[in-house]
Design an enzyme around this catalytic site. Structure first.
Site, PDB file in Angstrom:
ATOM      1  N   ASN A   1      44.286  42.054  41.423  1.00  0.00           N
ATOM      2  CA  ASN A   1      45.725  42.334  41.324  1.00  0.00           C
ATOM      3  C   ASN A   1      46.576  41.220  41.939  1.00  0.00           C
ATOM      4  O   ASN A   1      47.672  41.473  42.442  1.00  0.00           O
ATOM      5  CB  ASN A   1      46.055  43.681  41.991  1.00  0.00           C
ATOM      6  CG  ASN A   1      45.257  44.826  41.385  1.00  0.00           C
ATOM      7  OD1 ASN A   1      45.180  44.945  40.160  1.00  0.00           O
ATOM      8  ND2 ASN A   1      44.657  45.655  42.228  1.00  0.00           N
ATOM      9  N   ARG A   2      46.040  40.018  41.922  1.00  0.00           N
ATOM     10  CA  ARG A   2      46.729  38.830  42.449  1.00  0.00           C
ATOM     11  C   ARG A   2      46.929  38.896  43.969  1.00  0.00           C
ATOM     12  O   ARG A   2      47.743  38.147  44.523  1.00  0.00           O
ATOM     13  CB  ARG A   2      48.094  38.607  41.759  1.00  0.00           C
ATOM     14  CG  ARG A   2      47.990  38.320  40.258  1.00  0.00           C
ATOM     15  CD  ARG A   2      47.166  37.078  40.004  1.00  0.00           C
ATOM     16  NE  ARG A   2      47.182  36.643  38.633  1.00  0.00           N
ATOM     17  CZ  ARG A   2      46.256  36.994  37.707  1.00  0.00           C
ATOM     18  NH1 ARG A   2      45.268  37.819  38.060  1.00  0.00           N
ATOM     19  NH2 ARG A   2      46.316  36.539  36.495  1.00  0.00           N
ATOM     20  N   LEU A   3      46.170  39.756  44.643  1.00  0.00           N
ATOM     21  CA  LEU A   3      46.237  39.824  46.102  1.00  0.00           C
ATOM     22  C   LEU A   3      45.162  38.895  46.659  1.00  0.00           C
ATOM     23  O   LEU A   3      44.130  39.334  47.189  1.00  0.00           O
ATOM     24  CB  LEU A   3      46.048  41.267  46.576  1.00  0.00           C
ATOM     25  CG  LEU A   3      47.125  42.242  46.076  1.00  0.00           C
ATOM     26  CD1 LEU A   3      46.823  43.654  46.523  1.00  0.00           C
ATOM     27  CD2 LEU A   3      48.509  41.800  46.562  1.00  0.00           C
TER      28      LEU A   3
END
Length: 212
Positions: free
Chosen positions: A189-191
């Site tokens: 999740n682009r974390l």
């Protein structure tokens, strides 16, 4: 499909504080070893970014040829654009794009010319055709057509059929002494996981986690 719709999910692995090392070179060498063992093409390829006198950034891909606690080494023609820009502004940025491992390493530092002895030692270790190519090419200079370069290469190959090829004085290495190194590990999740090492005046490396 629109370019803006192209994306993929990351999540092969994570990077946390338990995996960090006190100084960045040990972690870098671990990641480089992982990349080599994974069989990824050109694992030592890195972007070298320099800035011209008028402030124009420029990037190109070169190959890392050595890394120690003293810095990161690459070789080039000293008449090339990158070398000329480094002569005016030795501040440089390196980037290792290990996308297949969902990893990146970003390095900021200062470039220093290698000694003549170091240049000679590496030059003489190269394949003969690579030595001849270094002699034949006036890197970054305009040329009317490729045939002129190939003719120069052929003439040099005929000239040096035997014996040692002299080390050109216009060719050599730079050692990039870093003051900042960031390790980036892609996350779901682009974390992403990002850790930045900064060299303090005391000579110790300080580590901080960055937001993705």
């Amino acid at each position: 499909m629109a370019i803006s719709d192209i994306r993929r999910q990351y999540g092969l692995r994570t990077l946390d504080e338990s995996q960090l090392t006190a100084e960045p070179f040990a972690l870098f060498e671990r990641w480089l070893k992982d990349t080599i063992e994974a069989g990824i093409p050109d694992p030592t390829a890195m972007t070298v970014a320099t800035v011209s006198a008028d402030g124009q950034p420029s990037q190109r891909i070169v190959l890392l040829k050595d890394v120690t606690a003293d810095g990161f080494v690459f070789y080039t023609n000293y008449g090339s654009r990158k070398a000329q820009e480094l002569a005016e502004n030795p501040k440089v940025s390196l980037h290792f794009p290990w996308f297949f491992m969902e990893r990146q390493v970003r390095i900021c530092g200062t470039a220093h010319k290698m000694s003549m002895a170091e240049n000679a030692r590496y030059f003489l270790s190269r394949p003969k055709d690579s030595q001849l190519a270094a002699l034949a090419s006036q890197q970054s200079k305009p040329i009317a057509k490729r045939e002129l370069l190939m003719t120069q290469f052929s003439q040099l190959k005929a000239k040096f059929t035997s014996g040692e090829i002299p080390v050109p004085d216009f060719w050599g290495g730079f050692r990039v002494v870093p003051h900042q190194i960031e390790f980036w590990q892609g996350g779901e999740n682009r974390l992403h996981d990002r850790f930045e090492y900064n060299l303090a005046e005391s000579g110790e490396w300080q580590i901080q986690r960055l937001m993705p």
